[in-house]
Design a protein around this motif. Structure first.
Motif, short mmCIF file in Angstrom:
data_model
loop_
_atom_site.label_atom_id
_atom_site.label_comp_id
_atom_site.label_asym_id
_atom_site.label_seq_id
_atom_site.Cartn_x
_atom_site.Cartn_y
_atom_site.Cartn_z
N LEU A 118 0.83 -1.22 0.00
CA LEU A 118 0.00 0.00 0.00
C LEU A 118 0.85 1.26 0.00
O LEU A 118 0.52 2.24 -0.68
N PHE A 119 1.96 1.25 0.74
CA PHE A 119 2.85 2.40 0.76
C PHE A 119 3.38 2.70 -0.63
O PHE A 119 3.34 3.84 -1.10
N TRP A 120 3.89 1.67 -1.31
CA TRP A 120 4.45 1.90 -2.64
C TRP A 120 3.37 2.27 -3.66
O TRP A 120 3.63 3.05 -4.58
N MET A 121 2.19 1.73 -3.50
CA MET A 121 1.10 2.08 -4.41
C MET A 121 0.73 3.56 -4.24
O MET A 121 0.58 4.30 -5.22
N ILE A 122 0.60 4.02 -3.01
CA ILE A 122 0.25 5.42 -2.75
C ILE A 122 1.40 6.33 -3.16
O ILE A 122 1.18 7.39 -3.77
N TYR A 123 2.62 5.93 -2.87
CA TYR A 123 3.78 6.72 -3.24
C TYR A 123 3.86 6.91 -4.75
O TYR A 123 4.10 8.01 -5.24
N ASN A 124 3.66 5.84 -5.50
CA ASN A 124 3.70 5.93 -6.96
C ASN A 124 2.55 6.75 -7.51
O ASN A 124 2.71 7.47 -8.49
N ALA A 125 1.37 6.66 -6.90
CA ALA A 125 0.23 7.46 -7.36
C ALA A 125 0.49 8.94 -7.12
O ALA A 125 0.17 9.78 -7.98
N LEU A 126 1.05 9.29 -5.99
CA LEU A 126 1.36 10.69 -5.70
C LEU A 126 2.50 11.20 -6.55
O LEU A 126 2.53 12.36 -6.95
N ASP A 129 1.17 12.20 -9.93
CA ASP A 129 0.43 13.44 -9.92
C ASP A 129 1.35 14.65 -9.92
O ASP A 129 0.98 15.72 -10.42
#
Length: 131
Positions: A118-126, A129
């Motif tokens: 989840l950390f890497w998924m959110i980090y990559n999404a941000l 952006d």
């Protein structure tokens, strides 16, 4: 996402062991419930490791391989000697504390993998952006 699929396999087994400890369920029902989800858990963990390997997530693959190795060792190496991947109805009370510790350790490992994912998924999404 495959990490999330492994959590439903973990929680009922720990609950069955806790229910057995407090004598809410008989040993046969507890052992049969636990043994029914062992092979699907092993398969899901293998698919998860394969997905990490194929998609090039090397660090996640390295973190998931020891758990897969342990499962494979339980299934194939010790299968013919003592069938350690299954819970024995006659020995379940003697193995209760060890089984609970093993299940909690596996659950902790999967929660760790889930948070890293989840950390890497959110980090990559941000990161996408900001570009």
């Amino acid at each position: 996402m495959a990490t999330v699929l492994l959590h439903p396999h973990r929680y009922p087994r720990y609950c069955c062991l806790s229910d057995l400890e407090f004598d809410y369920i008989n040993p046969y029902d507890s052992a049969s419930r636990i043994n029914n989800v062992i092979i699907p858990e092993f398969i899901t963990q293998g698919v998860l490791c394969l997905l990490y390997l194929v998609t090039g997530h090397w660090m996640m693959f390295i973190l998931a391989v020891p758990y897969l190795y342990y499962n494979i060792r339980l299934l194939y190496v010790c299968r013919y000697a003592r069938r350690q991947h299954l819970v024995d109805v006659t020995e379940i009370f003697n193995q209760l504390n060890g089984e609970k510790k093993q299940r909690l350790f596996k659950l902790g490992h999967l929660v760790f993998l889930l948070f890293i994912t989840l950390f890497w998924m959110i980090y990559n999404a941000l990161e996408d952006d900001n570009v």
